[in-house]
Design a protein around this motif. Sequence first.
Motif, PDB file in Angstrom:
ATOM      1  N   CYS A  14      12.188  26.320   5.888  1.00 13.05           N
ATOM      2  CA  CYS A  14      11.486  27.530   6.331  1.00 13.05           C
ATOM      3  C   CYS A  14      10.541  27.241   7.490  1.00 13.05           C
ATOM      4  N   PHE A 118       7.056  31.460   1.717  1.00 12.07           N
ATOM      5  CA  PHE A 118       8.052  30.805   2.573  1.00 12.07           C
ATOM      6  C   PHE A 118       9.143  31.783   2.988  1.00 12.07           C
ATOM      7  N   ILE A 119       9.606  32.589   2.051  1.00 12.71           N
ATOM      8  CA  ILE A 119      10.673  33.551   2.341  1.00 12.71           C
ATOM      9  C   ILE A 119      10.195  34.601   3.349  1.00 12.71           C
ATOM     10  N   ALA A 122      10.249  32.932   6.736  1.00 13.82           N
ATOM     11  CA  ALA A 122      11.618  32.780   7.245  1.00 13.82           C
ATOM     12  C   ALA A 122      12.199  34.130   7.657  1.00 13.82           C
TER      13      ALA A 122
END
Length: 135
Positions: A14, A118-119, A122
């Motif tokens: 990420c 993190f998602i 990203a």
Amino acid sequence: MILQIISTAFLLGCCGIALLWGASEERYTAIGIALAVVASNIVTDGSYAHTENGVLIVDIAVFCGLLVLALRSDRYWPMWAAAFQLVGTMVHFASIPQSGNFAWAYFVALIFWTYPVFIALAAGTWLEGRFRRNT
């Protein structure tokens, strides 16, 4: 050991995506998150049998950085990242009155809420790259 490898790969993936293809907001966030992970590993005693005050301070600093980014940004992903980080930070406060053997639940709750941050990073990087290609 395998979970540590998976989480490290997820972090590097990420943050690497953000550093390679993100704009300045994504890059600064990736650097901040990577530094926060290193700092958290330095200040923790690893037992999680009590509130990890050092990790709490690191998480509050990350939340404040994401909140400032969310308030200044014209993108949506920083709001999501700040919200997920806030929930993760609240886990520390929920653990303050606890005592005894709750280490696994505390540890899992802290780790769980890092993945949505993190998602969000990203996804924000991907959307920013897509926006730049289309303009």
